[in-house]
Write a protein that holds these residues in place. Structure first.
Motif, short mmCIF file in Angstrom:
data_model
loop_
_atom_site.label_atom_id
_atom_site.label_comp_id
_atom_site.label_asym_id
_atom_site.label_seq_id
_atom_site.Cartn_x
_atom_site.Cartn_y
_atom_site.Cartn_z
N SER A 36 0.83 -1.21 0.00
CA SER A 36 0.00 0.00 0.00
C SER A 36 0.86 1.26 0.00
CB SER A 36 -0.92 -0.01 1.23
OG SER A 36 -1.78 -1.14 1.20
N THR A 89 -6.13 10.26 -1.63
CA THR A 89 -7.24 9.43 -2.13
C THR A 89 -6.87 7.95 -2.09
OG1 THR A 89 -7.93 11.25 -3.60
CG2 THR A 89 -8.75 9.03 -4.11
N ILE A 90 -5.65 7.62 -2.51
CA ILE A 90 -5.21 6.22 -2.48
C ILE A 90 -5.13 5.71 -1.04
CG2 ILE A 90 -3.29 4.68 -3.01
CD1 ILE A 90 -2.64 6.41 -5.41
N ARG A 149 -6.80 6.78 1.57
CA ARG A 149 -8.14 6.60 2.14
C ARG A 149 -8.79 5.32 1.60
NH1 ARG A 149 -13.16 10.94 1.64
NH2 ARG A 149 -14.65 9.73 2.91
N THR A 150 -8.62 5.08 0.32
CA THR A 150 -9.21 3.87 -0.29
C THR A 150 -8.61 2.60 0.31
OG1 THR A 150 -9.57 5.09 -2.35
CG2 THR A 150 -9.63 2.68 -2.46
N ARG A 185 -9.75 2.10 3.93
CA ARG A 185 -11.14 1.65 4.02
C ARG A 185 -11.26 0.17 3.68
NH1 ARG A 185 -14.88 5.47 0.76
NH2 ARG A 185 -13.57 4.62 -0.92
N ASN A 186 -10.39 -0.33 2.84
CA ASN A 186 -10.41 -1.75 2.47
C ASN A 186 -9.58 -2.62 3.41
OD1 ASN A 186 -12.05 -1.27 0.25
ND2 ASN A 186 -10.30 -0.88 -1.10
#
Length: 375
Positions: A320, A364-365, A367-368, A371-372
């Motif tokens: 990540s 944005t990356i 947060r995505t 969240r996953n």
């Protein structure tokens, strides 16, 4: 004389006890000397009608046997780690089989029951729980010893190896039960078997607590800064100790079944009923030990699975962050090529606009991925 020659032939120098630093040698057997007297003798007594005979002559194996042959009763001789030379005289006095004598002197035997003419030879593994404040990958949980028992029509000879498993308290307890002791040598054999198996029960309860604590440690949430790898060593060490426990318990099942089910001339019928209770307790301990082994296998597999999951989580986090770092790397790599004709090079707000774009895309990356569950 022939008995001593057979004994010398049976106890070969190449099979001496591995812990003996210097070899022992035999001396010629002299009938006028009391070769049965030995520094390895812990206690020697004659019991008649269930009570100990107070006689100075009964303090040596030969004197005790003389009293038994003259007035009846039986002799109980206890020894601790006798040498070959120390045990030779006693073996000759009581007519013990050379093969059984060899096993008794050298120890490291498997629990068993053997019959030699009018003598039963029984081997017990004693187990002692080693107290420890915390279970580690090098902790000793159980300590083993051995008790060999020669049971004849009018004598009992116990040979003990190891620092644990003393029979002194057992002897004193039996002396307080003359009705039971009056049944003869088989009563002593039962008392020893019952004493050993009771020790197994106590050790099994203590080991169960260690396994419960280990199970809690393995399945509890990992503490920050701790390493899961240490649990694997603790599990493996405890598994090895349980295996040692299992080697003492499982082979003893068959001898106890024989003593409790098969009629034997050397075992009093009334005492045989008590062996059934010992066999039942031993079977219960054996089931516990097998369960311990299976449970530790499951805990070990679960611990390895947890380690694999933890590694996967670490790899996802690394991946990540690599994805996030790739955005500014790519953009900065493009603007670092120093071409003459590139868009926005002369634009007044180009630099802050690029930085803002990089930050927005990275957030944005992030947060995505969070969240996953990747971060």
């Amino acid at each position: 004389m022939s008995m001593i020659r057979d004994l010398r032939a049976a106890v070969r120098p190449s099979l001496r006890h591995p812990l003996r630093k210097t070899p022992t040698t035999y001396t010629a057997y002299d009938p006028t000397r009391d070769h049965s007297a030995s520094t390895a003798v812990v206690d020697c007594a004659v019991y008649r009608d269930g009570r100990r005979v107070e006689d100075d002559e009964c303090l040596t194996p030969r004197g005790a046997m003389r009293r038994v042959r003259e007035k009846g009763g039986f002799a109980w001789i206890g020894l601790h780690e006798p040498t070959e030379a120390e045990f030779a005289g006693i073996a000759a006095e009581f007519g013990l089989h050379p093969l059984a004598v060899e096993d008794a002197v050298h120890a490291h035997q498997r629990p068993k029951l053997e019959r030699y003419d009018d003598t039963l030879f029984t081997v017990f593994k004693t187990i002692h729980y080693v107290e420890h404040t915390e279970l580690t990958a090098t902790s000793e949980v159980v300590e083993t010893g051995e008790v060999m028992c020669f049971t004849g029509p009018d004598f009992v000879i116990t040979v003990r190896h190891g620092g644990q498993g003393s029979l002194r308290n057992l002897r004193h307890r039996l002396q307080g039960e003359p009705e039971l002791l009056s049944k003869g040598p088989s009563a002593v054999l039962h008392a020893i078997a019952d004493h050993v198996v009771d020790g197994y029960i106590a050790v099994a309860d203590a080991v169960e607590l260690d396994i419960d604590q280990l199970e809690i440690d393995v399945f509890s949430p990992a503490v920050k800064g701790s390493t899961r790898g240490t649990d694997t060593g603790r599990i493996y060490q405890l598994k090895r100790e349980v295996l040692e426990f299992k080697r003492a318990v499982t082979p003893l099942l068959r001898p106890m079944q024989l003593l409790s089910e098969r009629p034997m001339r050397l075992v009093d019928p009334d005492i045989q009923k008590y062996f059934r209770d010992v066999a039942d307790h031993l079977a219960r301990v054996q089931e516990q030990v097998v369960g311990f082994d299976e449970l530790l296998n499951s805990i070990l597999q679960a611990n390895l699975a947890q380690a694999t999951v933890a590694q996967n989580e670490d790899m996802r986090k690394i991946t990540s962050w690599a994805a996030i770092v790739a955005v500014p790397t790519a953009v900065c790599g493009v603007y670092g090529m120093n071409f003459e004709h590139m868009p926005e090079l002369e634009w007044r707000y180009g630099y802050p606009m690029v930085l803002t774009g990089i930050i927005v895309v990275c957030l944005t990356i992030h947060r995505t991925l969070k969240r996953n569950g990747w971060l």
